[in-house]
Design an enzyme around this catalytic site. Structure first.
Site, PDB file in Angstrom:
ATOM      1  N   GLU A  84       0.004 -10.234  -1.324  1.00 26.67           N
ATOM      2  CA  GLU A  84       0.496 -11.065  -0.014  1.00 26.67           C
ATOM      3  C   GLU A  84       0.134 -12.399  -0.398  1.00 26.67           C
ATOM      4  O   GLU A  84      -0.978 -12.783  -0.940  1.00 26.67           O
ATOM      5  CB  GLU A  84      -0.273 -10.498   1.196  1.00 26.67           C
ATOM      6  CG  GLU A  84       0.289  -9.274   1.609  1.00 26.67           C
ATOM      7  CD  GLU A  84      -0.579  -8.958   3.019  1.00 26.67           C
ATOM      8  OE1 GLU A  84      -0.870  -9.918   3.802  1.00 26.67           O
ATOM      9  OE2 GLU A  84      -0.490  -7.759   3.079  1.00 26.67           O
ATOM     10  N   ARG A 121       6.653  -3.641  -1.865  1.00 23.78           N
ATOM     11  CA  ARG A 121       5.592  -2.991  -1.329  1.00 23.78           C
ATOM     12  C   ARG A 121       5.730  -2.969   0.210  1.00 23.78           C
ATOM     13  O   ARG A 121       5.958  -4.023   1.048  1.00 23.78           O
ATOM     14  CB  ARG A 121       4.217  -4.127  -1.470  1.00 23.78           C
ATOM     15  CG  ARG A 121       2.938  -3.824  -0.778  1.00 23.78           C
ATOM     16  CD  ARG A 121       1.950  -4.717  -0.833  1.00 23.78           C
ATOM     17  NE  ARG A 121       0.736  -4.148  -0.148  1.00 23.78           N
ATOM     18  CZ  ARG A 121       0.297  -4.778   0.679  1.00 23.78           C
ATOM     19  NH1 ARG A 121       0.153  -6.072   1.089  1.00 23.78           N
ATOM     20  NH2 ARG A 121      -0.972  -4.402   1.361  1.00 23.78           N
ATOM     21  N   ASN A 167      -4.817 -10.520  -1.519  1.00 23.78           N
ATOM     22  CA  ASN A 167      -4.067 -11.150  -0.668  1.00 23.78           C
ATOM     23  C   ASN A 167      -4.873 -12.645  -0.376  1.00 23.78           C
ATOM     24  O   ASN A 167      -6.111 -12.488  -0.061  1.00 23.78           O
ATOM     25  CB  ASN A 167      -4.051 -10.348   0.605  1.00 23.78           C
ATOM     26  CG  ASN A 167      -3.368  -9.191   0.821  1.00 23.78           C
ATOM     27  OD1 ASN A 167      -2.757  -8.874  -0.332  1.00 23.78           O
ATOM     28  ND2 ASN A 167      -3.355  -8.502   1.793  1.00 23.78           N
ATOM     29  N   GLU A 191      -6.877  -4.605   2.968  1.00 29.05           N
ATOM     30  CA  GLU A 191      -7.667  -5.281   3.573  1.00 29.05           C
ATOM     31  C   GLU A 191      -8.899  -4.876   4.701  1.00 29.05           C
ATOM     32  O   GLU A 191      -8.722  -5.097   5.867  1.00 29.05           O
ATOM     33  CB  GLU A 191      -6.959  -6.547   4.561  1.00 29.05           C
ATOM     34  CG  GLU A 191      -6.003  -7.550   3.752  1.00 29.05           C
ATOM     35  CD  GLU A 191      -5.556  -8.676   4.303  1.00 29.05           C
ATOM     36  OE1 GLU A 191      -5.627  -8.730   5.761  1.00 29.05           O
ATOM     37  OE2 GLU A 191      -4.869  -9.738   3.881  1.00 29.05           O
ATOM     38  N   TYR A 245      -4.323 -16.288   1.531  1.00 29.05           N
ATOM     39  CA  TYR A 245      -3.982 -17.350   2.380  1.00 29.05           C
ATOM     40  C   TYR A 245      -4.456 -18.552   2.690  1.00 29.05           C
ATOM     41  O   TYR A 245      -3.819 -19.647   2.339  1.00 29.05           O
ATOM     42  CB  TYR A 245      -3.796 -16.539   3.979  1.00 29.05           C
ATOM     43  CG  TYR A 245      -2.687 -15.505   3.898  1.00 29.05           C
ATOM     44  CD1 TYR A 245      -1.512 -15.922   4.001  1.00 29.05           C
ATOM     45  CD2 TYR A 245      -3.214 -14.122   3.799  1.00 29.05           C
ATOM     46  CE1 TYR A 245      -0.581 -14.740   3.981  1.00 29.05           C
ATOM     47  CE2 TYR A 245      -2.178 -13.322   3.860  1.00 29.05           C
ATOM     48  CZ  TYR A 245      -0.924 -13.337   3.908  1.00 29.05           C
ATOM     49  OH  TYR A 245       0.100 -12.608   4.032  1.00 29.05           O
ATOM     50  N   HIS A 277      -2.373   0.819   5.934  1.00 34.76           N
ATOM     51  CA  HIS A 277      -1.984  -0.831   6.385  1.00 34.76           C
ATOM     52  C   HIS A 277      -2.235  -0.723   7.819  1.00 34.76           C
ATOM     53  O   HIS A 277      -1.453  -1.118   8.814  1.00 34.76           O
ATOM     54  CB  HIS A 277      -0.642  -1.330   5.913  1.00 34.76           C
ATOM     55  CG  HIS A 277      -0.686  -2.759   6.040  1.00 34.76           C
ATOM     56  ND1 HIS A 277      -0.246  -3.520   4.903  1.00 34.76           N
ATOM     57  CD2 HIS A 277      -0.927  -3.787   6.910  1.00 34.76           C
ATOM     58  CE1 HIS A 277      -0.318  -5.052   5.020  1.00 34.76           C
ATOM     59  NE2 HIS A 277      -0.952  -5.003   6.291  1.00 34.76           N
TER      60      HIS A 277
HETATM   61  C1  FCB Z   1      -2.590 -10.293   6.358  1.00 36.87           C
HETATM   62  C2  FCB Z   1      -1.984  -8.757   6.600  1.00 36.87           C
HETATM   63  C3  FCB Z   1      -0.611  -8.775   6.695  1.00 36.87           C
HETATM   64  C4  FCB Z   1       0.159  -9.974   7.583  1.00 36.87           C
HETATM   65  C5  FCB Z   1      -0.533 -11.372   6.743  1.00 36.87           C
HETATM   66  C6  FCB Z   1       0.026 -12.494   7.449  1.00 36.87           C
HETATM   67  O1  FCB Z   1      -3.930 -10.352   6.669  1.00 36.87           O
HETATM   68  O2  FCB Z   1      -2.296  -7.828   5.700  1.00 36.87           O
HETATM   69  O3  FCB Z   1      -0.151  -7.843   7.435  1.00 36.87           O
HETATM   70  O4  FCB Z   1      -0.227  -9.756   9.011  1.00 36.87           O
HETATM   71  O5  FCB Z   1      -1.749 -11.361   7.129  1.00 36.87           O
END
Ligand code: FCB
Length: 474
Positions: free
Chosen positions: A372, A85, A301, A174, A303, A129
């Site tokens: 991600e 990607r 994505n 995002e 985190y 992006h």
């Molecule tokens: C996300 C972004 C990516 C990277 C990660 C850590 O929000 O999409 O580009 O910076 O965080």
């Protein structure tokens, strides 16, 4: 429900055909900011503005992947990955964001796609992006409706020029972060602190997504989707006041529903705070039908989660933050006992399970890709020349386990892309935060696969999560 097989040694297996990948983004890795006719983007302007990015770092050189893409594709191949990607730099292809193409920009992406094809690696291409051409920003950027048309044109010409070599297209990365960090709180390019521009941006990004889907389909694109940053929202404590449950609904609408709602169901969520919703005057007849065009997949994505507890926003305690739902009696909270990464982000693999299962409930059968997931760590090259990133191995291990459990519990998860292939320009944090499974020595551009790269390659090879040795540091 998909049954997950356990192999002889008890490892958790992924479904056959599961896609394994790694992700990057143009501004974060390409460098070559002035090469071959590329125009400036908002991130060039922002990073060159003193005080905006830690240490004054810019993406001028980054990982120099523009010149070293063969080496980077060889790395992907050595890990056994089935997909890469990456994103297209819009100002490399259309330097001012409109009109004629810059052929040398397209040539670069064609060469990259050929290199990937030569290794049998499928391309997952993000159109946007975050690196909007500066000339479009000068005319209002995403706060201006015209940018949606420009984006659809860009999507059409990219699909016509490159589509025969692209397996799947992601329109936006995002949009929530673009609107919130770029236009509302100014931490990201273009650095605006303008609430009206931010809510207009939300709607225009979504409309731009819908128009790009149409353009990609018209050009015969294979698979089309969008990537959203999703954040499970949970309430801590059993006997909280009623505001807490309302706080959960409002927070969820603010960060997730504002984007998921229009894309999946063609409507903005009822609990979204008025201040974030685009004003009715901006929403033309038919916009929401364009936005909810059927998708082939949704990119997620993940985190970290958002945790709420009862508290006084006017008298915050340790580890408390003002809640974005802005309800009295509700605060966001980072529990002491949950690990945090060097970004300050909570480590909570259960959150990945939760969000995948919830989204599959909302959109039954829609294939999901984790586009991600990963973590920053304080990596260094040890005297043996190795980077032993045990924190990242543990992070990946626990999150992959959560992904596997989510499949078992009904999530239609079809693939996983680790963020990131390489250490790179981490937006406002510059090069200080390393997310790669491959270490980059930014002085020499030497790439050193970390322990996490070897771990990930094992997972990919086995299509299963191996058991960690019992003596692995916890
Ligand atoms: C996300 C972004 C990516 C990277 C990660 C850590 O929000 O999409 O580009 O910076 O965080």
């Amino acid at each position: 429900m998909t049954e997950l097989a356990a192999s002889d040694d008890g490892a958790l297996c992924f479904p056959e055909g599961f896609i394994w990948g790694a992700a990057t983004a143009a501004y974060q890795i390409e460098g070559a900011a002035g090469a071959d006719g590329r125009g400036p983007s908002v991130w060039d302007t922002f990073s060159h503005t003193p005080g905006k990015v830690r240490g004054g770092d810019t993406g001028d050189i980054a990982c120099d992947s523009y010149h070293r893409y063969r080496e980077d594709v060889a790395l992907l191949a050595s890990l056994g990955l089935s997909s890469y990607r990456f994103s297209l730099s819009w100002p490399r292809i259309q330097p001012g964001g409109r009109g004629a193409v810059n052929q040398r920009g397209l040539d670069y992406y064609r060469a990259l796609l050929d290199e990937l094809g030569g290794h049998g690696i499928a391309a997952t291409v993000t159109l946007f992006h975050w690196d909007l051409p500066q000339e479009l920003q000068d005319e209002g950027g995403w706060a201006a409706r015209d940018t949606t048309e420009r984006f659809a044109e860009f999507a059409a010409l990219a699909a016509e020029a490159l589509g025969d070599r692209v397996a799947r297209w992601i329109t936006l990365n995002e949009p929530q972060v673009v609107s919130t960090n770029g236009y509302r709180n100014g931490d990201h390019a273009p650095g605006l602190r303008d609430a009206a521009a931010a809510s207009a941006t939300t709607h225009h990004l979504l409309l731009g997504h819908g128009l790009a889907v149409q353009a990609l389909r018209a050009a015969g694109a294979a698979e089309v989707g969008i990537t959203l940053d999703l954040h499970p929202v949970r309430v801590l404590g059993d006997n909280g006041p009623a505001e807490l449950e309302l706080g959960r609904l409002v927070t969820d609408a603010a960060v997730n529903g504002l984007y998921l709602g229009p894309v999946l169901h063609g409507r903005y969520p009822e609990h979204a705070p008025q201040a974030l919703l685009p004003p009715a005057a901006l929403i033309a007849d038919g916009d929401l039908d364009v936005i909810r065009a059927p998708l082939d997949f949704l990119g997620v994505n993940y985190y970290s989660p958002i945790l709420l507890r009862a508290g006084d926003p006017a008298d915050l305690r340790r580890n408390e933050n003002p809640a974005r739902c802005q309800l009295p009696g509700v605060v966001e909270y980072l529990p002491e006992d949950l690990e945090r990464t060097p970004m300050g982000w909570l480590v909570d693999p259960g959150g990945l399970h939760q969000i995948l299962v919830e989204v599959s409930r909302q959109a039954p059968g829609l294939p999901l890709y984790v586009t991600e997931n990963g973590c920053a760590a304080e990596d260094y090259v040890n005297p043996d020349g190795e980077v032993n990133d045990v924190e990242r191995v543990r992070y990946l291990h626990t999150h992959l386990e959560a992904a596997a459990r989510a499949i078992k519990d009904g999530a239609s998860l079809a693939g996983y892309f680790v963020w990131s292939l390489l250490d790179n320009f981490e937006w406002g944090w510059g090069y200080q935060k390393r997310f790669g499974i491959v270490f980059v020595d930014f002085g020499t551009q030497r790439r050193i696969p970390k322990a996490s790269a070897a771990f990930y390659a094992n997972v990919v090879r086995a299509n299963a999560i191996p058991l960690l040795p019992a003596n692995w540091p916890r």
